[in-house]
Write a protein that holds these residues in place. Structure first.
Motif, PDB file in Angstrom:
ATOM      1  N   LEU A 105      58.588  52.814  42.913  1.00  0.00           N
ATOM      2  CA  LEU A 105      57.707  51.944  42.511  1.00  0.00           C
ATOM      3  C   LEU A 105      57.355  51.936  40.996  1.00  0.00           C
ATOM      4  CD1 LEU A 105      54.957  53.311  45.386  1.00  0.00           C
ATOM      5  CD2 LEU A 105      56.282  50.903  45.322  1.00  0.00           C
ATOM      6  N   ILE A 106      57.340  53.070  40.449  1.00  0.00           N
ATOM      7  CA  ILE A 106      57.365  53.057  38.925  1.00  0.00           C
ATOM      8  C   ILE A 106      58.748  52.251  38.259  1.00  0.00           C
ATOM      9  CG2 ILE A 106      57.210  54.375  36.848  1.00  0.00           C
ATOM     10  CD1 ILE A 106      55.913  56.556  38.428  1.00  0.00           C
ATOM     11  N   LYS A 107      59.799  52.510  38.858  1.00  0.00           N
ATOM     12  CA  LYS A 107      60.998  51.707  38.490  1.00  0.00           C
ATOM     13  C   LYS A 107      61.035  50.252  38.314  1.00  0.00           C
ATOM     14  CE  LYS A 107      65.999  51.478  39.201  1.00  0.00           C
ATOM     15  NZ  LYS A 107      67.009  52.186  39.953  1.00  0.00           N
ATOM     16  N   MET A 108      60.283  49.844  39.218  1.00  0.00           N
ATOM     17  CA  MET A 108      59.864  48.432  39.445  1.00  0.00           C
ATOM     18  C   MET A 108      59.322  47.724  38.406  1.00  0.00           C
ATOM     19  SD  MET A 108      58.726  47.249  43.363  1.00  0.00           S
ATOM     20  CE  MET A 108      57.024  47.827  42.945  1.00  0.00           C
ATOM     21  N   THR A 109      58.518  48.482  37.650  1.00  0.00           N
ATOM     22  CA  THR A 109      57.722  47.838  36.581  1.00  0.00           C
ATOM     23  C   THR A 109      58.509  47.796  35.297  1.00  0.00           C
ATOM     24  OG1 THR A 109      57.063  50.019  35.805  1.00  0.00           O
ATOM     25  CG2 THR A 109      55.775  48.995  37.242  1.00  0.00           C
ATOM     26  N   GLU A 110      59.760  48.081  35.369  1.00  0.00           N
ATOM     27  CA  GLU A 110      60.812  48.017  34.352  1.00  0.00           C
ATOM     28  C   GLU A 110      60.858  46.397  33.876  1.00  0.00           C
ATOM     29  OE1 GLU A 110      64.062  50.319  34.990  1.00  0.00           O
ATOM     30  OE2 GLU A 110      63.145  52.290  34.898  1.00  0.00           O
ATOM     31  N   LYS A 111      61.030  45.831  34.810  1.00  0.00           N
ATOM     32  CA  LYS A 111      61.155  44.303  34.778  1.00  0.00           C
ATOM     33  C   LYS A 111      59.822  43.430  34.837  1.00  0.00           C
ATOM     34  CE  LYS A 111      66.234  44.063  36.071  1.00  0.00           C
ATOM     35  NZ  LYS A 111      66.437  43.466  34.620  1.00  0.00           N
ATOM     36  N   LEU A 112      58.970  44.150  35.003  1.00  0.00           N
ATOM     37  CA  LEU A 112      57.628  43.494  35.100  1.00  0.00           C
ATOM     38  C   LEU A 112      57.147  42.521  34.025  1.00  0.00           C
ATOM     39  CD1 LEU A 112      54.887  42.942  36.744  1.00  0.00           C
ATOM     40  CD2 LEU A 112      54.107  44.959  35.674  1.00  0.00           C
ATOM     41  N   THR A 113      57.393  42.915  32.734  1.00  0.00           N
ATOM     42  CA  THR A 113      57.043  42.105  31.614  1.00  0.00           C
ATOM     43  C   THR A 113      58.042  40.637  31.568  1.00  0.00           C
ATOM     44  OG1 THR A 113      56.440  43.603  30.044  1.00  0.00           O
ATOM     45  CG2 THR A 113      56.981  41.857  29.136  1.00  0.00           C
ATOM     46  N   GLU A 114      59.448  40.774  32.042  1.00  0.00           N
ATOM     47  CA  GLU A 114      60.295  39.782  32.142  1.00  0.00           C
ATOM     48  C   GLU A 114      60.045  38.966  33.061  1.00  0.00           C
ATOM     49  OE1 GLU A 114      65.140  39.279  33.033  1.00  0.00           O
ATOM     50  OE2 GLU A 114      64.303  41.301  32.424  1.00  0.00           O
ATOM     51  N   VAL A 115      59.663  39.403  34.275  1.00  0.00           N
ATOM     52  CA  VAL A 115      59.589  38.785  35.609  1.00  0.00           C
ATOM     53  C   VAL A 115      58.284  37.611  35.103  1.00  0.00           C
ATOM     54  CG1 VAL A 115      58.636  38.682  37.870  1.00  0.00           C
ATOM     55  CG2 VAL A 115      60.536  40.119  36.978  1.00  0.00           C
ATOM     56  N   THR A 116      57.172  38.523  34.404  1.00  0.00           N
ATOM     57  CA  THR A 116      55.795  37.650  34.131  1.00  0.00           C
ATOM     58  C   THR A 116      56.161  36.531  33.181  1.00  0.00           C
ATOM     59  OG1 THR A 116      54.680  39.845  34.738  1.00  0.00           O
ATOM     60  CG2 THR A 116      53.453  38.104  33.618  1.00  0.00           C
ATOM     61  N   LYS A 117      57.007  36.921  32.206  1.00  0.00           N
ATOM     62  CA  LYS A 117      57.159  36.029  31.278  1.00  0.00           C
ATOM     63  C   LYS A 117      57.900  34.573  31.683  1.00  0.00           C
ATOM     64  CE  LYS A 117      59.351  35.495  26.672  1.00  0.00           C
ATOM     65  NZ  LYS A 117      59.933  36.421  25.532  1.00  0.00           N
ATOM     66  N   ASN A 118      58.819  34.763  32.907  1.00  0.00           N
ATOM     67  CA  ASN A 118      59.536  33.630  33.468  1.00  0.00           C
ATOM     68  C   ASN A 118      58.485  32.980  34.418  1.00  0.00           C
ATOM     69  OD1 ASN A 118      61.790  33.924  31.851  1.00  0.00           O
ATOM     70  ND2 ASN A 118      62.501  35.601  33.114  1.00  0.00           N
ATOM     71  N   ILE A 119      57.398  33.118  34.283  1.00  0.00           N
ATOM     72  CA  ILE A 119      56.318  32.241  34.991  1.00  0.00           C
ATOM     73  C   ILE A 119      55.842  31.480  34.256  1.00  0.00           C
ATOM     74  CG2 ILE A 119      54.308  32.242  36.579  1.00  0.00           C
ATOM     75  CD1 ILE A 119      54.710  35.030  37.324  1.00  0.00           C
ATOM     76  N   LEU A 120      56.291  30.223  34.324  1.00  0.00           N
ATOM     77  CA  LEU A 120      55.953  29.078  33.351  1.00  0.00           C
ATOM     78  C   LEU A 120      56.208  29.559  31.890  1.00  0.00           C
ATOM     79  CD1 LEU A 120      52.666  27.404  34.497  1.00  0.00           C
ATOM     80  CD2 LEU A 120      54.943  26.730  34.909  1.00  0.00           C
TER      81      LEU A 120
END
Length: 244
Positions: A82-97
């Motif tokens: 669950l903690i490992k998932m957050t490694e890409k959280l910024t990148e995934v958020t940035k790619n929303i529009l």
């Protein structure tokens, strides 16, 4: 010849129709709207079947636009993953529009928020979308329960004991008395549903926080009609002061 005359006549008639239409038309100047819809970004797990449908149902006919991206989910379900998932959280958020602002970003993972820590989730999201508000299922639940002044709650989960302990401790730290069992109802056979619900309610007098997958409808429709289960769940929910 007659064919050529007919063609000329058709062209003439069409020209007259267009000319008359233009003479009677009102010219409208294009202009930008003074206000735009609010924008919500949703970070959904790659394995989530239902959260987009849930959001679209809630936002139907509201002046709010929803934009979604998905975050890789790692099996098995452990605190570490669950903690490992957050490694890409910024990148995934940035790619929303990309390069556009969002009013709110929703992180669609209860246990993931608790495992990584709310502050960490907020920081990672706001690194991609500065100044946006960040919401999660757990923070929204806590705010709603406090607003309703509810202290005794039941929580239903599908998690392992290690993750359940973190969920329990989170609610206890927020000063709630809690009975926990998240995302269990959809796995209970129809003939056992009543006694399971009664057993849970015996530990929680004032309120309940049932959380179960929207796939409930799919699971419960076999072999019994979903409507039968739905009635049972509604009876259960009506016996509590609040449902979130």
């Amino acid at each position: 010849n007659k064919k050529a005359i007919y063609i000329r006549l058709i062209v003439y008639i069409n020209e007259e129709i267009i000319r008359n239409f233009l003479m009677k038309s009102t010219i409208i100047k294009a202009k930008f709207r003074d206000n735009t819809n609010s924008k919500i970004g949703l970070v959904a797990l790659s394995t989530d079947f239902s959260i987009e449908k849930d959001f679209n149902s809630v936002l139907l006919n509201l002046p709010i636009d929803l934009f979604v991206n998905r975050l890789p989910f790692f099996n098995p379900l452990t605190n570490e993953n669950l903690i490992k998932m957050t490694e890409k959280l910024t990148e995934v958020t940035k790619n929303i529009l990309p390069d556009q602002t969002l009013d709110v970003v929703a992180y669609g993972c209860t246990s993931g928020t608790i495992a990584a820590g709310i502050d960490k989730i907020i920081n990672k999201i706001q690194s991609a979308k500065p100044n946006c508000k960040v919401i999660t299922p757990i923070t929204s639940a806590v705010k709603a329960l406090k607003h309703l002044n509810l202290k005794k709650i039941s929580v239903f989960t599908p998690y392992s004991q290690a993750i359940n302990e973190k969920v329990i401790n989170h609610f206890k730290n927020e000063k709630f008395d809690i009975v926990i069992s998240i995302d269990v109802l959809e796995h209970i056979p129809f003939q056992d549903l009543n006694w399971v619900i009664s057993e849970i309610l015996s530990f929680s007098k004032n309120s309940s926080f049932p959380q179960y997958s929207s796939q409930f409808t799919i699971h419960l429709s076999q072999p019994q009609p979903f409507s039968t289960y739905f009635i049972g769940v509604i009876v259960f929910l009506n016996s509590s002061d609040a449902v979130i």
